[in-house]
Design an enzyme around this catalytic site. Structure first.
Site, short mmCIF file in Angstrom:
data_model
loop_
_atom_site.label_atom_id
_atom_site.label_comp_id
_atom_site.label_asym_id
_atom_site.label_seq_id
_atom_site.Cartn_x
_atom_site.Cartn_y
_atom_site.Cartn_z
N LYS A 63 2.45 4.61 -10.04
CA LYS A 63 1.98 3.34 -10.50
C LYS A 63 1.81 3.37 -12.02
O LYS A 63 1.35 4.12 -12.64
CB LYS A 63 0.67 2.95 -9.76
CG LYS A 63 1.23 2.43 -8.33
CD LYS A 63 0.08 1.56 -7.61
CE LYS A 63 0.63 1.06 -6.24
NZ LYS A 63 -0.09 0.47 -5.56
N ARG A 66 1.71 6.28 0.97
CA ARG A 66 3.17 5.78 0.61
C ARG A 66 3.41 6.55 -0.63
O ARG A 66 2.88 6.80 -1.59
CB ARG A 66 2.69 4.41 0.22
CG ARG A 66 2.09 3.45 1.44
CD ARG A 66 1.97 1.70 0.99
NE ARG A 66 3.36 1.29 0.74
CZ ARG A 66 3.99 0.76 -0.37
NH1 ARG A 66 3.49 0.97 -1.52
NH2 ARG A 66 4.89 0.15 -0.19
#
Length: 400
Positions: free
Chosen positions: A341, A376
């Site tokens: 991210k 994830r």
């Protein structure tokens, strides 16, 4: 020469193991284990009268409580109360608060909920349709399959049905426990796609994967119609990035299919009183919505929603990660979704998300140490290695 050292047990099980090393009797162990760990508990916005009573009662138990200095001079009407004590002290405190006048009812109920959860184990399993995930020691990997042209890391790679299926099979062969299909990018600056477009992207993939892989398929969506079609076509889990705030009816669908539900925190801005406290409050409300709709507690995962798109600054995202263990008080398995991210990329001043796999794995290892049960990931093999090592360290657990 005598030797002394400090012991840092991570949970009640480790407390009991340490006490057993002394040779203590089992009856003694069952008393002492509640005195061994110290917890700080925040009660928000207690009335001035309640704050004063709670502080005095906690002091009488040998614990401590911090309240606003102006409470003593009747200058303010309410205060946060930070309690400091052991489970044994909190039990005694609750017994005293229950006999207090009615105006302590809300504060007592809030504290009782936390103490009850501290004494109980979290859900032992997660269920999603026919699939069962024991949670005692195992950490599960959710393979990310974006069928979008604009996702921040793998956008455009798997828009073709064959490519998407092959990628899913590859992740399963590497050890992914769940495949999550997303047809809407939530990368910073994303553009929302129409319902029709999202359906066209995800449903053919979900329909094919339900037949071709032997792990559950999840859909990452905020749209009611997409969730419904996904469940009709073999999907076993719905990951609602709006946490049932946009379409609470998603919970009814999940209950109907006995599917799994991931409830994620989302916000329109990054202004918080206390970020973890506010996230916990949001998730509690959403969990209550799900349970009222008939979703079993064993079918729920919670996610704090790390990401700039979900109403968090970079500093706040790091704070959530740092304080991840606090989320386990909800009593549900917690999902970590930080793979490659932008807050990590920007902090490291990396040119692209391709360069930050080691940093992602470092943050993942820390998250697991703080109680994460589902991760994830884009990079399955590398994440599996990380999980195995941290599991071996924390739990003395040898995986096959």
């Amino acid at each position: 020469m005598k030797n002394a050292y400090v012991v840092y047990p991570n949970d009640l099980e480790e407390v009991v193991a340490e006490i057993k090393k002394t040779g203590a009797h089992i009856d003694e162990i069952n008393i002492m284990k509640w005195k061994a760990r110290h917890f700080l508990i925040m009660i928000e916005n207690a009335s001035s009268v309640a704050a004063n009573i709670i502080k005095q009662e906690m002091l009488s138990m040998g614990g401590e409580a911090a309240i606003h200095k102006d409470i003593y001079f009747n200058k303010i009407d309410s205060s946060n109360v930070l309690l400091m004590g052991t489970i044994s002290q909190y039990r005694k405190l609750l017994s005293r608060l229950r006999i207090q006048p009615y105006f302590l009812k809300e504060e007592t109920q809030a504290l009782e909920k936390v103490i009850l959860q501290l004494q109980e184990s979290n859900n032992c399993v997660f269920r999603a349709g026919k699939y069962l995930f024991p949670l005692k020691r195992k950490v599960y990997i959710v393979g990310i399959l974006n069928v979008t042209p604009d996702s921040f890391f793998d956008g455009g790679k798997y828009m073709n049905l064959e490519a998407a299926i092959n990628r899913a099979k590859e992740m399963v062969s590497q050890g992914a426990d769940i495949i999550e299909v997303g047809g809407q990018s939530f990368a910073p600056g994303y553009t929302e796609v129409s319902q029709e477009e999202e359906l066209n992207r995800v449903i053919p993939v979900i329909k094919a994967l339900a037949k071709e892989v032997d792990v559950p398929v999840s859909v990452d969506t905020v749209k009611l119609a997409v969730a419904e079609e996904a469940l009709k076509n073999g999907c076993s889990i719905v990951n609602d990035s709006c946490g049932l705030q946009k379409y609470p009816e998603i919970a009814d669908l999940v209950a109907k299919y006995n599917a799994g539900l991931v409830i994620m925190h989302n916000a329109t801005n990054n202004r918080y009183n206390d970020i973890i406290g506010d996230i916990i409050k949001f998730l509690r409300n959403s969990v209550d919505t799900a349970i009222r709709a008939g979703v079993s507690k064993e079918n729920i995962i919670v996610d704090p929603g790390i990401g700039a798109t979900f109403g968090k600054s970079a500093d706040q995202q790091f704070e959530i990660l740092k304080r991840f263990r606090e989320l386990t008080i909800l009593g549900f398995p917690v999902m970590l979704a930080i793979s490659r991210k932008s807050f990590i990329k920007n902090y490291l001043k990396a040119e692209s998300s391709d360069e930050i796999l080691p940093a992602t794995l470092a943050a993942t290892a820390y998250g697991i140490s703080q109680g994460v049960k589902f991760v994830r990931a884009h990079d399955i093999s590398e994440t599996i290695q990380t999980v195995k090592i941290i599991n071996r360290i924390l739990n003395n657990y040898v995986e096959d």
